[in-house]
Scaffold this active site. Structure first.
Site, PDB file in Angstrom:
ATOM      1  CD  GLU A   2      39.420  53.923  39.084  1.00 46.95           C
ATOM      2  OE1 GLU A   2      39.447  52.915  38.369  1.00 46.95           O
ATOM      3  OE2 GLU A   2      39.198  55.067  38.636  1.00 46.95           O
ATOM      4  CG  HIS A  16      31.207  51.181  42.642  1.00 43.23           C
ATOM      5  ND1 HIS A  16      31.578  52.030  43.661  1.00 43.23           N
ATOM      6  CD2 HIS A  16      30.419  50.242  43.216  1.00 43.23           C
ATOM      7  CE1 HIS A  16      31.030  51.646  44.798  1.00 43.23           C
ATOM      8  NE2 HIS A  16      30.328  50.547  44.564  1.00 43.23           N
TER       9      HIS A  16
END
Ligand code: AMP
Length: 279
Positions: free
Chosen positions: A35, A37
């Site tokens: 999450e 990234h």
């Protein structure tokens, strides 16, 4: 969504996108997406016409005793997540194309790499700055997105882009966390459930420091001592450093002023975790 390995093909695509007057948003990663990234990809997608994600486990930023061979990888999973986030192109270069046998050029952002993690990971930021400079030259983004989780890296890349006149903007976005405060990281894969639970203490110690500062404490030594006490309560924690530095030069401070970073690195099992807060 296209997946491109070749530097030449990538350049051709970028040329075409630029001719269409589209803005390019770029998120460089080492893959095994989470999450954290994805939050960068989402923001980059909102702010740009064309979204490029790079996935490259950069060998020159790993020390000889570090985890390059076991660094988690899942290209097929990453591809699915990227597609969901409407990535236009994944740049997934081969190591031999990025670093051919006769490779000789490196980017070193002096001084900024001599504090915090730089003290414990010699050569790491030189490796990271070098690959990001190469990726900037290949992808030519209008804006590149980095996470605050790796604050020293973000500050170094920002400085590199300024010093080397890269015609782009760098944005640093907030750290995404688990419910217990643990910053998401690909390396969290190494943690056992107990270690993962305990690792929340890193963020708890940073919040403790933040509260001390909010209530008027200015003595960096005292704050670091209290943080150390908080972290050392967990038997699974092996603290590497706690430091309070100025946001601009990353130099340790004795007294808290404006724009200060509180940062820590701590091992839980074999996972070396880092985290920070900007005050
Ligand atoms: P990495 O794949 O670990 O090299 O990270 C790629 C980018 O994602 C870097 O700019 C990181 O700072 C960012 N990133 C990693 N973890 C997080 C997180 N928990 N929240 C926000 N950004 C992150």
């Amino acid at each position: 969504m296209r997946v491109i390995n070749s530097i030449t093909v990538m350049r051709k695509l970028i040329e075409k996108v630029k001719k269409e007057n589209k803005t390019i948003g770029f998120v460089p990663t080492m893959g095994y997406l989470h999450e954290g990234h994805l939050s960068l990809l989402r923001q980059a997608g909102i702010e740009n016409d064309f979204l490029v994600l790079s996935i490259f486990v950069n060998p020159i930023q790993f020390g000889p005793s570090e985890d390059i061979y076991s660094y988690p990888r899942n290209f097929e999973g990453d591809k699915k997540l990227a597609q969901k986030e409407k990535v236009d192109c994944i740049f997934y270069p081969r190591q031999k194309d990025i670093y051919p046998k006769d490779y000789r050029t490196f980017v070193s952002v002096e001084e900024l790499d001599s504090y915090l993690c730089g003290l414990y990971r010699p050569g790491h930021f030189k490796g990271a700055a070098t690959v990001v400079a190469k990726l900037f030259n290949i992808v030519s983004p209008d804006t590149a997105y980095f996470g605050q989780k790796d604050i020293q890296q973000a500050v170094i890349i920002k400085k590199m882009a300024k010093d080397l006149n890269f015609p782009l903007k760098i944005k640093i976005l907030p750290t995404i966390r688990e419910k217990n405060g643990l910053a998401l990281s690909s390396r969290n894969k190494y943690l056992s459930p107990k270690q993962k639970k305990d690792a929340g203490i890193l963020y708890a110690s940073l919040k403790k420091a933040e509260n001390l500062i909010k209530s008027g404490e200015k003595d960096a030594g005292k704050i670091k001592g209290i943080m150390r006490g908080v972290i050392n309560k967990k038997k699974t924690a092996r603290l590497q450093y706690i430091e309070i530095v100025d946001m601009h030069g990353l130099k340790p401070v004795k007294k808290i002023k404006k724009k200060t970073i509180i940062a820590a690195a701590c091992y839980f099992g074999r996972a070396r975790l880092i985290d920070n807060l900007i005050i």
